[in-house]
Scaffold this motif. Sequence first.
Motif, PDB file in Angstrom:
ATOM      1  N   GLU A  42     -17.327  86.212  21.340  1.00  0.00           N
ATOM      2  CA  GLU A  42     -15.951  86.019  21.786  1.00  0.00           C
ATOM      3  C   GLU A  42     -15.827  84.968  22.890  1.00  0.00           C
ATOM      4  O   GLU A  42     -14.923  84.123  22.859  1.00  0.00           O
ATOM      5  N   ASP A  43     -16.748  84.979  23.853  1.00  0.00           N
ATOM      6  CA  ASP A  43     -16.660  84.012  24.945  1.00  0.00           C
ATOM      7  C   ASP A  43     -16.906  82.587  24.463  1.00  0.00           C
ATOM      8  O   ASP A  43     -16.308  81.636  24.965  1.00  0.00           O
ATOM      9  N   ALA A  45     -16.195  81.539  21.334  1.00  0.00           N
ATOM     10  CA  ALA A  45     -15.043  81.206  20.508  1.00  0.00           C
ATOM     11  C   ALA A  45     -13.838  80.795  21.355  1.00  0.00           C
ATOM     12  O   ALA A  45     -12.985  80.038  20.891  1.00  0.00           O
ATOM     13  N   GLU A  46     -13.767  81.265  22.600  1.00  0.00           N
ATOM     14  CA  GLU A  46     -12.672  80.853  23.489  1.00  0.00           C
ATOM     15  C   GLU A  46     -12.802  79.388  23.879  1.00  0.00           C
ATOM     16  O   GLU A  46     -11.809  78.714  24.110  1.00  0.00           O
ATOM     17  N   VAL A  47     -14.035  78.890  23.942  1.00  0.00           N
ATOM     18  CA  VAL A  47     -14.274  77.497  24.324  1.00  0.00           C
ATOM     19  C   VAL A  47     -14.197  76.581  23.110  1.00  0.00           C
ATOM     20  O   VAL A  47     -13.546  75.543  23.143  1.00  0.00           O
ATOM     21  N   PHE A  48     -14.874  76.967  22.038  1.00  0.00           N
ATOM     22  CA  PHE A  48     -14.910  76.160  20.819  1.00  0.00           C
ATOM     23  C   PHE A  48     -13.931  76.770  19.817  1.00  0.00           C
ATOM     24  O   PHE A  48     -14.272  77.662  19.059  1.00  0.00           O
ATOM     25  N   THR A  49     -12.715  76.279  19.828  1.00  0.00           N
ATOM     26  CA  THR A  49     -11.651  76.912  19.047  1.00  0.00           C
ATOM     27  C   THR A  49     -11.519  76.384  17.625  1.00  0.00           C
ATOM     28  O   THR A  49     -10.782  76.956  16.833  1.00  0.00           O
ATOM     29  N   THR A  50     -12.228  75.293  17.311  1.00  0.00           N
ATOM     30  CA  THR A  50     -12.149  74.735  15.954  1.00  0.00           C
ATOM     31  C   THR A  50     -13.552  74.472  15.425  1.00  0.00           C
ATOM     32  O   THR A  50     -14.485  74.275  16.208  1.00  0.00           O
TER      33      THR A  50
END
Length: 74
Positions: A42-43, A45-50
């Motif tokens: 989750e952490d 995915a918050e930074v790398f959103t695509t």
Amino acid sequence: MNKTPDFDDEMLPEYQFDYRKAKPNRFASKSGKTMNIVVLDEDIAEVFTTPEAVNKALRALIEVVPRTVKVDDC
């Protein structure tokens, strides 16, 4: 004591499929190339959103890591 369900009773020896009603998989040829699915924490995915952001970061990492080191061993 919990008893596990016996699913063998529910399986028929033969199933008849009506292939006339079958539809092609709409996701099968989405990009025309092989894709691997990776689940990010989750952490991350918050930074790398695509997917593009993840690929860009990984390609930059590949450039700085010596080729003799396996990424799995890090």
